[in-house]
Design a protein around this motif. Structure first.
Motif, PDB file in Angstrom:
ATOM      1  N   LEU A 358       0.826  -1.202   0.000  1.00 16.12           N
ATOM      2  CA  LEU A 358       0.000   0.000   0.000  1.00 16.12           C
ATOM      3  C   LEU A 358       0.865   1.258   0.000  1.00 16.12           C
ATOM      4  CD1 LEU A 358      -2.838  -0.972   2.519  1.00 16.12           C
ATOM      5  CD2 LEU A 358      -3.077  -0.577   0.056  1.00 16.12           C
ATOM      6  N   ALA A 359       1.939   1.223   0.776  1.00 17.19           N
ATOM      7  CA  ALA A 359       2.864   2.362   0.805  1.00 17.19           C
ATOM      8  C   ALA A 359       3.507   2.554  -0.564  1.00 17.19           C
ATOM      9  CB  ALA A 359       3.934   2.140   1.871  1.00 17.19           C
ATOM     10  N   PHE A 360       3.833   1.428  -1.228  1.00 20.40           N
ATOM     11  CA  PHE A 360       4.410   1.489  -2.573  1.00 20.40           C
ATOM     12  C   PHE A 360       3.412   2.111  -3.547  1.00 20.40           C
ATOM     13  CE2 PHE A 360       4.580  -0.777  -6.732  1.00 20.40           C
ATOM     14  CZ  PHE A 360       5.724  -0.160  -7.223  1.00 20.40           C
ATOM     15  N   LEU A 361       2.142   1.731  -3.459  1.00 17.72           N
ATOM     16  CA  LEU A 361       1.113   2.278  -4.346  1.00 17.72           C
ATOM     17  C   LEU A 361       0.938   3.780  -4.111  1.00 17.72           C
ATOM     18  CD1 LEU A 361      -1.612  -0.542  -4.172  1.00 17.72           C
ATOM     19  CD2 LEU A 361      -0.079  -0.005  -6.091  1.00 17.72           C
ATOM     20  N   ALA A 362       1.193   4.223  -2.880  1.00 14.74           N
ATOM     21  CA  ALA A 362       1.072   5.652  -2.565  1.00 14.74           C
ATOM     22  C   ALA A 362       2.062   6.492  -3.363  1.00 14.74           C
ATOM     23  CB  ALA A 362       1.297   5.880  -1.067  1.00 14.74           C
ATOM     24  N   SER A 363       3.147   5.843  -3.851  1.00 15.34           N
ATOM     25  CA  SER A 363       4.157   6.576  -4.624  1.00 15.34           C
ATOM     26  C   SER A 363       3.627   7.014  -5.984  1.00 15.34           C
ATOM     27  CB  SER A 363       5.418   5.719  -4.806  1.00 15.34           C
ATOM     28  OG  SER A 363       5.139   4.574  -5.604  1.00 15.34           O
ATOM     29  N   PHE A 364       2.480   6.474  -6.399  1.00 18.85           N
ATOM     30  CA  PHE A 364       1.909   6.828  -7.702  1.00 18.85           C
ATOM     31  C   PHE A 364       0.917   7.985  -7.607  1.00 18.85           C
ATOM     32  CE2 PHE A 364       3.051   2.321  -8.181  1.00 18.85           C
ATOM     33  CZ  PHE A 364       3.891   2.416  -9.294  1.00 18.85           C
TER      34      PHE A 364
END
Length: 487
Positions: A358-364
């Motif tokens: 989820l944190a990785f997806l926040a980078s988008f």
């Protein structure tokens, strides 16, 4: 059926399996430290403070880490726990501090997994520029999840070989560099200390430049505390933990100090390429390229990819064990105490990976602003954990004396107590406070810079005070600290 133990709060929880050997925990701790901090950031450290400044900063941080490792080693050998410093703070200081340290450390590694997911995609695009980032993200997740789901032994073996690749690279680099320095390889005359003293070397930029590297060096050494997390799944921790403490420290110091010294001798600190974060011009790549290795950049790219996999692998292991122990201690929902038939904290593992994704997806979203705030908040977590280790050990030994116990009962005794934990605590506090000292040195205070750099501190304080107020906890008197060891 798994063995059952009764924890300090009285509810039952299955035990983790003790399948990690001495060689596993040594490499896990070593592998957690050798990564992009050495392969990439070391060049920038030399460029900013000169070879002398970089060596001094890394040596001082290395000494501080040594005392931290011996403090953690003493407690882990006597009372092995996957909750490590969270458990020790709960038992020897205040349950509120243990609660805050545990959640702080879990969050730190969960976000680190997100950072490694991002980095792996960039690394793979070096070879496959037109490939899908989603593909490499899925591959990375599958690999680290598989190693962690199989068994703790499979995790230990995978991390052993990941770390071995990094260690072998550094050893080869140091040997090759020494031969080049003395003119035996590379087809050039011996360079000696010539590059150390060009311009205003070896201490370029003076005290403040060296202090800046001092802070960066602290980040490079983070990961050594993984040794404490492994104690709960180590066979014969009284013997293996002290052995790992001794070997890890000397290897880290030798690797970092010799590697930085070699880079400083072979590459002038005035070379602008040292400031680049591009793998193609990392200091290791530059030295291998100077030797005439045509595929130097690809070689270092592959090794840094290994470092990313290792960090993600260790991050998932450490955070899932910390969450499991928090649940065992009643500091997290009981569902996270659930172990698979292989002794893996399955729900803790899956939640941690989900948070990382989820944190990785926040980078988008929002140009990655949310993601950068998450990363900045986790950046302080390692230092907060180190402060917790130093303070917990100081209290542990004082409680040992207050309860009339003989220090000879300790399987391993930390060197130079009480100087060790007090020195480590002081240096860590300097690093934490000085994190972004430049925000205060301009014409006006850079409040945004202050908030970004120090956001981890108020988050930790909220956890600590929130638990303390709710449960009305107080610092545990030394005579009442829980020093009983479960058999």
């Amino acid at each position: 059926m798994s063995e059952i133990k009764v924890n300090q709060l009285g509810h039952k929880a299955p035990k983790l399996k003790k399948e990690l050997k001495s060689r596993h925990i040594t490499m896990i701790s070593l592998g957690g430290t050798i990564g992009t901090g050495l392969f990439l950031a070391s060049g920038g450290a030399i460029a900013q403070a000169g070879p002398g400044g970089a060596l001094l900063a890394y040596a001082l941080i290395g000494i501080m880490v040594y005392f931290l490792m011996t403090s953690l080693g003493e407690m882990a050998a006597y009372m092995p726990s996957s909750g490590s410093f969270s458990t020790y703070a709960t038992k020897f200081v205040d349950p509120a501090l243990g609660f805050a340290l545990g959640w702080n450390y879990w969050y730190n590694w969960a976000i680190t997994i997100a950072a490694e997911i991002s980095a792996v995609s960039l690394i793979m695009k070096y070879w496959f520029p037109d490939s899908s980032s989603a593909l490499w993200t899925v591959v990375f997740i599958v690999i680290v999840l598989t190693f962690n789901l199989l068994s703790v032994r499979s995790y230990g073996e995978s991390e052993y070989w990941f770390a071995m690749i990094k260690v072998a690279t550094v050893v080869v680099f140091i040997i090759v560099s020494l031969l080049m320095i003395f003119g035996i390889l590379g087809g050039q005359a011996p360079v000696g200390f010539t590059n150390f003293f060009i311009s205003d070397g070896p201490f370029h930029g003076g005290f403040l430049a060296t202090f800046g590297i001092f802070l960066a060096a602290g980040f490079s050494f983070q990961g050594t505390e993984l040794l404490g997390i492994t104690a709960g799944e180590t066979d014969d921790p009284g013997k293996n933990i002290p052995k790992a403490v001794k070997s890890v420290f000397w290897r880290i110091i030798l690797f970092y100090i010799l590697a930085i010294a070699a880079i400083g001798m072979l590459i002038p600190f005035t070379d602008s390429r040292l400031l680049s974060e591009d793998i193609a011009v990392s200091p290791f790549t530059l030295v291998f390229d100077r030797l005439g290795i045509a595929f130097a950049a690809s070689l270092m790219n592959a090794i840094i990819l290994t470092a990313m996999l290792s960090a993600g692998n260790s991050g998932l292991y450490a955070s899932s064990r910390m969450l499991w122990q928090l649940a065992v201690d009643g500091h997290a929902p009981k569902i996270f105490t659930k172990l698979s038939r292989r002794g893996i904290p399955i729900y803790a593992l899956l939640l941690t990976l989900a948070v990382g994704c989820l944190a990785f997806l926040a980078s988008f979203f929002g140009d990655g602003v949310v993601y950068m705030w998450l990363l900045n908040a986790s950046g302080m977590s390692g230092f907060i954990a180190w402060l917790g280790i130093a303070f917990s050990h100081y209290r542990f030994r004082r409680a040992f004396e207050a309860q009339g116990l003989d220090p000879k009962l300790l399987p391993y005794k930390a060197k130079l107590y009480p100087f060790g934990p007090l020195f480590a605590f002081t240096v860590c506090m300097i690093v934490v406070i000085g994190q972004n000292y430049t925000a205060f040195t301009g014409d006006s205070i850079d409040w945004y810079g202050v908030l970004v750099s120090y956001i981890g501190i108020p988050l930790f304080v909220i956890l600590w005070l929130g638990y303390k107020i709710k449960h009305k906890t107080k610092m545990i008197p030394l005579q009442k600290c829980d020093l009983k060891v479960e058999k």
